[in-house]
Design an enzyme around this catalytic site. Structure first.
Site, PDB file in Angstrom:
ATOM      1  N   GLY A  45       4.203 -49.543  40.424  1.00  0.00           N
ATOM      2  CA  GLY A  45       3.503 -50.482  41.848  1.00  0.00           C
ATOM      3  C   GLY A  45       3.097 -49.804  42.448  1.00  0.00           C
ATOM      4  CD  GLN A  50       3.644 -46.495  47.507  1.00  0.00           C
ATOM      5  OE1 GLN A  50       3.409 -47.641  46.344  1.00  0.00           O
ATOM      6  NE2 GLN A  50       5.147 -46.106  46.857  1.00  0.00           N
ATOM      7  CB  CYS A 104       9.759 -46.979  47.606  1.00  0.00           C
ATOM      8  SG  CYS A 104       8.080 -46.583  48.117  1.00  0.00           S
ATOM      9  CG  LEU A 105       6.330 -44.120  42.073  1.00  0.00           C
ATOM     10  CD1 LEU A 105       4.347 -44.540  42.190  1.00  0.00           C
ATOM     11  CD2 LEU A 105       7.014 -43.852  41.121  1.00  0.00           C
ATOM     12  CG  HIS A 146       8.130 -52.291  47.060  1.00  0.00           C
ATOM     13  ND1 HIS A 146       9.688 -51.861  47.096  1.00  0.00           N
ATOM     14  CD2 HIS A 146       7.659 -50.699  46.997  1.00  0.00           C
ATOM     15  CE1 HIS A 146       9.760 -50.380  47.401  1.00  0.00           C
ATOM     16  NE2 HIS A 146       8.598 -50.071  47.190  1.00  0.00           N
ATOM     17  CD  GLU A 147       4.155 -51.821  45.586  1.00  0.00           C
ATOM     18  OE1 GLU A 147       3.360 -50.590  45.796  1.00  0.00           O
ATOM     19  OE2 GLU A 147       4.422 -51.308  44.576  1.00  0.00           O
ATOM     20  CG  HIS A 150       4.349 -49.676  50.366  1.00  0.00           C
ATOM     21  ND1 HIS A 150       4.598 -48.628  50.492  1.00  0.00           N
ATOM     22  CD2 HIS A 150       4.787 -49.941  48.984  1.00  0.00           C
ATOM     23  CE1 HIS A 150       5.804 -48.213  50.513  1.00  0.00           C
ATOM     24  NE2 HIS A 150       5.510 -49.008  49.617  1.00  0.00           N
TER      25      HIS A 150
HETATM   26 CO    CO Z   1       7.225 -48.031  47.565  1.00  0.00          CO
END
Ligand code: CO
Length: 183
Positions: A45, A50, A104-105, A146-147, A150
């Site tokens: 995701g 991000q 998380c990226l 989660h997304e 963000h």
């Molecule tokens: Co993340």
């Protein structure tokens, strides 16, 4: 487009994303770029913030082999992925929460246990601006939560227990230092 992954410490990750009103080819190009960067980083995701963008949107792709419950049964067999979620909102959720290890990226090498609702229903628009509804369980429900966080400037480390956060403190400080060098 020359977009790249933004790491923890980049100010945009703490901002609130802005509602998308124009469903044009630029939005499609942005979604393509998000998928490209997500796949390159082997994520499931990615939110626009991000990669330094303020559009209220995220992308998700979970392989069928990861969409399994403890008994090895598919959690969301009817859901078609990958999917782009524009202007998403959670409209209902289960009472029950599920613990799970999240990464998380924007936090390479850092994972932590986070409680999330086991099941959520979300309303969103696709790239054409059409309204859609998704009912998601397990990992997919976790990814949506989660997304969506963000897009409100909330990060997964905000959701972990204070004791566990102390254990991650060294790694987080190191990452912040690395990020400061790049911005
Ligand atoms: Co993340």
């Amino acid at each position: 487009m020359n977009l790249s992954l933004k790491m923890y410490g980049t100010p945009i990750l703490r901002e609130k994303a802005v509602e998308v009103t124009l469903f044009n080819s630029d939005l499609k190009t942005l979604a393509d770029e998000m998928f490209k960067i997500m796949y390159e980083a082997r994520g499931i995701g990615l939110a626009a913030e991000q990669i330094g963008r303020k559009e209220r949107m995220f992308v998700i792709d979970i392989p069928p082999t990861s969409d399994l419950d403890q008994n090895g049964q598919r959690e969301n067999p009817e859901v078609k992925l990958p999917e782009v979620f524009v202007n998403p909102k959670i409209i209902s959720h289960s009472e029950s929460v599920q613990k799970g290890i999240e990464g998380c990226l924007s936090f390479p090498g850092i994972t932590a246990e986070v409680d999330r609702w086991y099941e959520v229903s979300a309303e969103y628009q696709n790239l054409n601006g059409n309204k859609k509804i998704i009912n998601a369980k397990g990992l997919l429900a976790r990814a949506i939560q989660h997304e969506l966080d963000h897009l409100n400037g909330v990060l997964f480390i905000d959701k972990i227990s204070p004791v566990k956060k102390i254990l991650l403190d060294g790694k987080l400080k190191k990452l912040l230092k690395e990020t400061k060098k790049t911005i």
